[in-house]
Motif scaffolding. Structure first.
Motif, short mmCIF file in Angstrom:
data_model
loop_
_atom_site.label_atom_id
_atom_site.label_comp_id
_atom_site.label_asym_id
_atom_site.label_seq_id
_atom_site.Cartn_x
_atom_site.Cartn_y
_atom_site.Cartn_z
N SER A 71 0.81 -1.22 0.00
CA SER A 71 0.00 0.00 0.00
C SER A 71 0.85 1.27 0.00
N TRP A 72 2.16 1.14 0.21
CA TRP A 72 3.07 2.30 0.13
C TRP A 72 3.89 2.24 -1.15
N THR A 73 3.65 1.20 -1.95
CA THR A 73 4.45 1.05 -3.17
C THR A 73 3.52 0.97 -4.38
N PHE A 74 3.28 -0.22 -4.88
CA PHE A 74 2.55 -0.39 -6.15
C PHE A 74 1.09 0.07 -6.08
N TYR A 75 0.50 0.03 -4.89
CA TYR A 75 -0.92 0.37 -4.78
C TYR A 75 -1.15 1.80 -4.28
N ASP A 76 -0.09 2.58 -4.18
CA ASP A 76 -0.23 3.97 -3.73
C ASP A 76 -0.31 4.89 -4.95
N ASN A 77 -1.53 5.21 -5.34
CA ASN A 77 -1.72 6.07 -6.52
C ASN A 77 -1.50 7.55 -6.23
N ALA A 78 -1.25 7.86 -4.95
CA ALA A 78 -1.01 9.26 -4.58
C ALA A 78 0.44 9.67 -4.81
N ILE A 79 1.30 8.69 -5.08
CA ILE A 79 2.71 9.00 -5.34
C ILE A 79 3.05 8.63 -6.78
N SER A 80 4.16 9.15 -7.27
CA SER A 80 4.55 8.91 -8.66
C SER A 80 5.01 7.47 -8.85
N PRO A 81 4.93 6.94 -10.06
CA PRO A 81 5.47 5.60 -10.33
C PRO A 81 6.95 5.48 -9.94
N GLU A 82 7.70 6.55 -10.18
CA GLU A 82 9.12 6.55 -9.81
C GLU A 82 9.29 6.33 -8.31
N GLN A 83 8.44 6.99 -7.51
CA GLN A 83 8.53 6.82 -6.06
C GLN A 83 8.04 5.44 -5.63
N ARG A 84 7.02 4.92 -6.31
CA ARG A 84 6.52 3.57 -6.00
C ARG A 84 7.64 2.54 -6.10
N ILE A 85 8.37 2.58 -7.22
CA ILE A 85 9.40 1.57 -7.43
C ILE A 85 10.60 1.81 -6.51
N LYS A 86 10.88 3.07 -6.19
CA LYS A 86 11.96 3.36 -5.22
C LYS A 86 11.60 2.80 -3.84
N ASN A 87 10.34 2.98 -3.45
CA ASN A 87 9.90 2.45 -2.15
C ASN A 87 9.99 0.93 -2.13
N TYR A 88 9.59 0.31 -3.24
CA TYR A 88 9.64 -1.15 -3.28
C TYR A 88 11.08 -1.65 -3.25
N GLU A 89 11.96 -0.96 -3.93
CA GLU A 89 13.37 -1.38 -3.93
C GLU A 89 13.95 -1.32 -2.52
N LYS A 90 13.50 -0.36 -1.72
CA LYS A 90 13.94 -0.31 -0.32
C LYS A 90 13.50 -1.57 0.42
N TYR A 91 12.28 -2.03 0.13
CA TYR A 91 11.78 -3.25 0.76
C TYR A 91 12.63 -4.45 0.34
N VAL A 92 12.95 -4.53 -0.94
CA VAL A 92 13.79 -5.62 -1.45
C VAL A 92 15.16 -5.58 -0.76
N GLN A 93 15.70 -4.38 -0.61
CA GLN A 93 17.01 -4.24 0.05
C GLN A 93 16.93 -4.59 1.54
N PHE A 94 15.80 -4.27 2.16
CA PHE A 94 15.59 -4.70 3.55
C PHE A 94 15.68 -6.23 3.64
N LEU A 95 15.05 -6.92 2.69
CA LEU A 95 15.07 -8.38 2.71
C LEU A 95 16.49 -8.92 2.54
N ILE A 96 17.20 -8.46 1.53
CA ILE A 96 18.51 -9.04 1.22
C ILE A 96 19.61 -8.57 2.18
N GLN A 97 19.52 -7.33 2.66
CA GLN A 97 20.59 -6.80 3.51
C GLN A 97 20.35 -7.01 5.00
N GLU A 98 19.08 -7.10 5.40
CA GLU A 98 18.78 -7.17 6.83
C GLU A 98 18.09 -8.47 7.23
N TYR A 99 16.97 -8.78 6.60
CA TYR A 99 16.18 -9.90 7.12
C TYR A 99 16.76 -11.27 6.78
N VAL A 100 17.15 -11.47 5.53
CA VAL A 100 17.72 -12.77 5.17
C VAL A 100 19.02 -13.05 5.95
#
Length: 237
Positions: A71-100
């Motif tokens: 809801s803060w990335t792909f489904y947030d129509n209040a932000i730009s597509p550029e910001q959506r994918i940047k937010n999602y990439e942060k989540y991906v980096q959280f997974l690979i750098q922190e959680y895994v």
């Protein structure tokens, strides 16, 4: 019944705590994602976790159902597509750098399994294909392999590298040779064509995979509950 614990994992990359439901006492770690905008408890609530209770209780696998930020990335129509994918990439980096790394240390293992249904299948597949070295098993149930439909025509490198059906075509096949890849679908699944397309890409590169297509059942929880125990049983009996 397996033991269930609700935990928070603070991410410095995201600047928030990510909620995780941990199911089981011991076993191979499986990181599981919910469907579109689903709560981190969703796979439990819809009994997908329960479908593999035997394997959890026997200490074969341990489930980490993790919160997503759809809801803060792909489904947030209040932000730009550029910001959506940047937010999602942060989540991906959280997974690979922190959680895994946390899971690797906790379980004294280099690789983890990932799983999810529908958009959860996308999350699992995207992570597995992005970072194959740390993923041993991908259980993609009625998943998708592109997020172009969320981008309103916007494109950049981040978009490309979060669309497995695009970047896997040009990646080196050896990276994926160790991975057990399951693509699950059905003849009435809205994502059937997407899975056939991804299977064809893997086939063309000589990457081994398991394509499973069920009959007379829709893209929904009954399908996923039916097939998940079969896949887990094939690898973790």
């Amino acid at each position: 019944m397996p033991q269930i614990e609700h935990t928070d994992y603070y991410s410095n990359i995201l600047g928030i705590s990510i909620k995780v439901e941990v199911t089981g006492h011991y076993g191979y770690p499986i990181i599981m994602f919910p469907t579109s905008q689903g709560q981190y408890t969703q796979n439990h609530d819809f009994h997908l976790n329960g479908s593999i209770n035997w394997f959890v209780e026997q200490g074969k696998v341990k489930l980490y159902n993790i919160q997503t930020i759809d809801s803060w990335t792909f489904y947030d129509n209040a932000i730009s597509p550029e910001q959506r994918i940047k937010n999602y990439e942060k989540y991906v980096q959280f997974l690979i750098q922190e959680y895994v790394p946390y899971i690797q240390k906790l379980h004294n293992t280099h690789r983890v399994a990932v799983a999810g249904a529908s958009f959860g299948g996308y999350h699992a597949a995207n992570f597995a294909f992005r970072f194959p070295d740390v993923v041993s098993h991908l259980f993609c149930l009625s998943g998708a392999f592109s997020i172009r439909n969320f981008m309103d025509g916007y494109s950049d490198d981040l978009v490309y590298f979060n669309c497995p059906k695009e970047f896997v075509k040009y990646d080196e096949a050896w990276k994926y040779k160790h991975m057990h890849i399951v693509l699950s679908t059905s003849d009435q699944d809205i994502c059937k064509d997407k899975n056939l397309e991804m299977a064809a890409i893997l086939q063309s590169k000589g990457i081994d995979y398991w394509y499973d297509e069920r009959k007379w059942i829709n893209h929904d929880w009954p399908l996923w509950r039916m097939v998940f125990p079969k896949f887990i049983g094939a690898f973790f009996s």
